[in-house]
Design a protein around this motif. Sequence first.
Motif, short mmCIF file in Angstrom:
data_model
loop_
_atom_site.label_atom_id
_atom_site.label_comp_id
_atom_site.label_asym_id
_atom_site.label_seq_id
_atom_site.Cartn_x
_atom_site.Cartn_y
_atom_site.Cartn_z
N VAL A 137 -6.01 -16.92 3.69
CA VAL A 137 -5.38 -17.14 2.36
C VAL A 137 -6.41 -16.24 1.39
O VAL A 137 -5.51 -15.62 0.25
N ARG A 170 3.76 -14.08 -2.74
CA ARG A 170 2.58 -14.53 -1.21
C ARG A 170 0.98 -14.31 -2.38
O ARG A 170 -0.04 -15.18 -2.06
N GLU A 204 7.23 -26.34 -9.65
CA GLU A 204 6.68 -26.01 -8.32
C GLU A 204 5.32 -26.11 -8.14
O GLU A 204 4.85 -25.11 -7.12
N ALA A 205 4.52 -27.08 -8.88
CA ALA A 205 3.22 -26.66 -8.25
C ALA A 205 2.47 -25.62 -8.73
O ALA A 205 1.12 -25.13 -8.18
N ARG A 230 -1.74 -20.66 -6.00
CA ARG A 230 -1.55 -22.26 -6.00
C ARG A 230 -2.19 -22.64 -4.81
O ARG A 230 -2.30 -23.60 -5.42
N GLU A 231 -2.15 -22.48 -3.99
CA GLU A 231 -3.06 -23.45 -2.94
C GLU A 231 -4.63 -23.62 -3.20
O GLU A 231 -5.35 -25.50 -3.43
N GLN A 261 1.68 -17.28 -4.52
CA GLN A 261 1.74 -18.32 -3.11
C GLN A 261 -0.26 -19.10 -3.26
O GLN A 261 -0.97 -20.35 -3.41
N GLY A 286 0.23 -10.73 2.70
CA GLY A 286 0.96 -11.69 2.52
C GLY A 286 1.87 -11.69 3.52
O GLY A 286 2.74 -12.84 3.91
N GLY A 333 -4.28 -25.99 -5.80
CA GLY A 333 -4.63 -27.63 -5.53
C GLY A 333 -5.82 -28.18 -4.84
O GLY A 333 -5.94 -29.24 -5.12
N SER A 390 9.38 -12.99 -3.65
CA SER A 390 10.17 -13.42 -2.97
C SER A 390 10.57 -14.66 -3.09
O SER A 390 9.74 -15.43 -2.92
N ARG A 436 -6.23 -12.94 0.48
CA ARG A 436 -4.66 -12.24 -0.20
C ARG A 436 -4.79 -12.21 -1.47
O ARG A 436 -4.94 -11.21 -1.83
#
Lengths: 435, 580
Positions: free
Chosen positions: B307, B340, B359-360, B346-347, B343, B267, B350, B396, B310
């Motif tokens: 994604v 990444r 932070e979700a 996380r996506e 994340q 990512g 969601g 990051s 990833r």
Amino acid sequence: MRKVYNKILNIVGNVITVKATDVSYEELAEITTARGKSLAQVIKLDGDLVSLQVFAGTKGISVNDEVRFLGHPMMVTFSDDMLGRIFDGAGNPRDKGPLLTENMIPVAGPAVNPAKRIIPNRMIRTNIPMIDVFNSLVVSQKLPIFSISGEPYNELLARVALQAQVDMIILGGIGLKYDEYMKFKFTLEQGGALSRSVFFVNTASDPIVESLMVPDLALAVAERFALKGKDVLVLLTDMTNFSDALKEIAITMEQVPSNRGYPGDLYSQLAARYEKAVDFEEAGSITVLAVTTMPGDDVTHPVPDNTGYITEGQFYLHHGYIDPFGSLSRLKQNVNSEKRSRKDHRAIMDGMIQLYAQFIETEEKRSMGFRMSDWDQKLLKYGGMFRSQMMDLSVNISLEDALDRGWKILAECFKPEETRMRTELIKEFWPNGAK
Amino acid sequence: MSLTTGKITGVNGNMVTVAVTGNIMQNEVAYIIKGKERLKSEIVRIGDGVAFLQVFESTKGLLIGDLVEFSGQLLSVQLGPGLLTQIYDGLQNPLPEIAKEYGFFLPRGVEKKPLDDEKLWEFTPAVKKGDLVTGGSVVGHVPEGIFQHAIMIPFDFSGEFVIEEIVAAGKYAIKDTICRIKDNRDKIFEIAMTFRWPVKIPIKAYRDKIVPTEPLVTQARIIDTFFPVAKGGTFCIPGPFGAGKTVLQHILSRHATADIIVVAACGERAGEVVELLREFPVLEDPRTGKTLMDRTIIICNTSSMPVAAREASVYTAVTLAEYYRQMGLDVLLLADSTSRWAQAMRELSGRLEEIPGEEAFPAYLESRIAEFYERAGLVQLYNGKTGSLTIGGTVSPAGGNFEEPVTQSTLKVVSAFLGLSRDRANARRFPSIHPLESWSKYESFIDKNIIIEARELLRRGNEVNQMMMVVGEEGTSMDDFELYLKSEFLDSVYLQQNAFDPVDAASNRERQKHVFNVVRKILETDFRLETKEEARTIFYRLRQIFIDWNYIDMKSAEFKTQEDEINKLIEEHSENEKGV
């Protein structure tokens, strides 16, 4: 013939829901209302319930309005006829020119295979010393200007566009103020660059959903021109507006927000656009220069923060100057070596910034009332000259002239050994021959 | 056995729901059939007659009612000779092969064989008929570049098997059967040189996991001396953008003294991977004389690639790394960036409409990160050899703030923390690892107490510096000032390292020990200093000579002369004539 539906079940924010079959994901539809027609894009399929985001917004849409699916995703025309033309966020002309419907291409296409990328090593000269000397812009770079409202970021963008040695300019205006848009148009017209430019402009008074399409349209067209061998410069202003539009749709769709209301995929969404920047082996290139306004001048705000992780550096525009601290071009090493630029390029770049850093410290000391030594006086003189002759955005000289000017400023303020420059370079470049 | 199929009932981003009646399992691979395209996906949740798939490709154009085929297999990678030097995407598709066939862009719904079926390998058997083997036992070798690639019984064969037949030495392709083994019920199994392994299941075909103690020399002084990483250990590199995370990862991938390096570019920017792709095949590895690519596998799923893939790429990378560890090699996995990957989780979470955590991020973020780092380790294999897998991940953090969920979850499970600082990066002090905030639980090859003293000096030097900003140099005592200059000296000549200088870029164990002794001598010397100006001049002079020394090859004669020069300068200005 595509089926037409005229029973809208839900209207929430800019999203409508209809019952329909044989609809594909991300397909476009046309909605006919009493006020006219608008495009909409499928953003969710759930059984026979189809959710669409309406480009022109949902104001005035009645539940019995006609929804006609077009059977294809978002497309944009592509041809040389686009040069000099201005389009809106739905891809329709916003100048008085004819509608172009030839050679439609899909937007937001697949990613470039990393194995086909090459290491970029061509400098884009802008005649702005703070860029050319200190943070060189490189072909295929993606670089945002981090700034705040009120700063002349759009002027800077227009100037780079005008002076950069590229074949084509594509402007993506996202939530652009109308007068800013006119200024862009005027500047490029005056500079004679309009005929090699294409504009996709969504102004602040245009529907917000349309703004979401602007980067994709601009980049899709840029990609085709690049594949035909053109070096294309894409300007995107302002990507914070784009992110805010994403946020609005995400909230409407009841997605769980991650940070300050922005959706969890903000990083991926921004990356999908910025990563279109590329130098194609044996073809053209796309360079992306964007504007990211930082709400509250806060670089840790999700938009500049995510952007910083994606882009290859950033220019900070503060008080009308490109700030030498914080500004960074991650690719400058590829173009400022002795092999690719003048041999004193890196030395001037590092040396002048180190002295400027000392000047800043001295300036702080002065404002606190400390006594100024001789060395401090020299630094103060240097700082003033550096600001007015190098940093000022009105300075418009070539890289070589800027390097020469650097030596001249140094010579006027310091003795050679005070600059920490290598002896060999001093011998060659110090004005009027140093001892 | 006929495959289970289903029909799409919903599409939301890269999440697709499928109505299905047959047998399916969690994390099974499924394919959405779209004309000639087969979009790979993975089951991430199963409901009553509904499978939720995360699709590894763009879902543009999918229709309600599109056909879905379930494969009956977990998401897996192919293992066998030929993995080294490869450049894969997150699902082990070889990117150069795809480029050859499809050109500039990554096509949708295409799968390519990860390994060459046809290539012949020179096989030498290591067992004979009648020998007992189990999952992970080595039955022979093939040379793969600079290594002897061990051909092993697939790791999921548990219990004892007898070799019924093994081929003679000779050339074979990976799909050829090279041996036949029999279990205690006389059932025969054919073994080839390649097999598949599900990426989310750790390989555990070893006798024991042992505590990592031996340092993995990275040739970065600040790491090896101050914050060492052990072979089989874990470390993380968090830092804000622009602090030099990726540059540090690249330095590690070049100079770390591991046998195999697996780089997972997860990512991040494509441009950064391109540097590896273009430079590694031409850069020489001084230890082997071959190119760096010969010991490297690159897994590359950059930020604009889908994604969900990833998320898979990190698992693909760690599985390939574990495989080489099973051969008794020291493997280093560098994952850039684990944020990444988080994340991506996380996506997905969601879209599954799970109740979000901080932070979700999903509530299971911490356990996923822990599971990943736990796959590192030093293991004793069945044949008595040891192999190690060291994992280093960059983080990051949003806004550069380490108090965020990914950094915090990572810090709980790693044993070394190399925190990068924006201030150090801005001051061009590279590598920008913060010497006061970082820590490591491993032991360096330099005595622990000496390191503690050196860090104390850095801390006090920093305090003096802070104080000087308020009271100025005039208000600082000479002793404090000397302390400050010493700490600055240690920082400039030892902690900082010039990655662009061919000599200074890599400092081996021997050199670090030698050089650090000289640094120590300077730190312990009482200097005879009259004025601050004089003190500054002496230390700047020392610094200059020392930095020049860093640029001189240890094997050259100049190295000794330069060292004498330093010693001379120390003696000249030492309070005690003989020095300390």
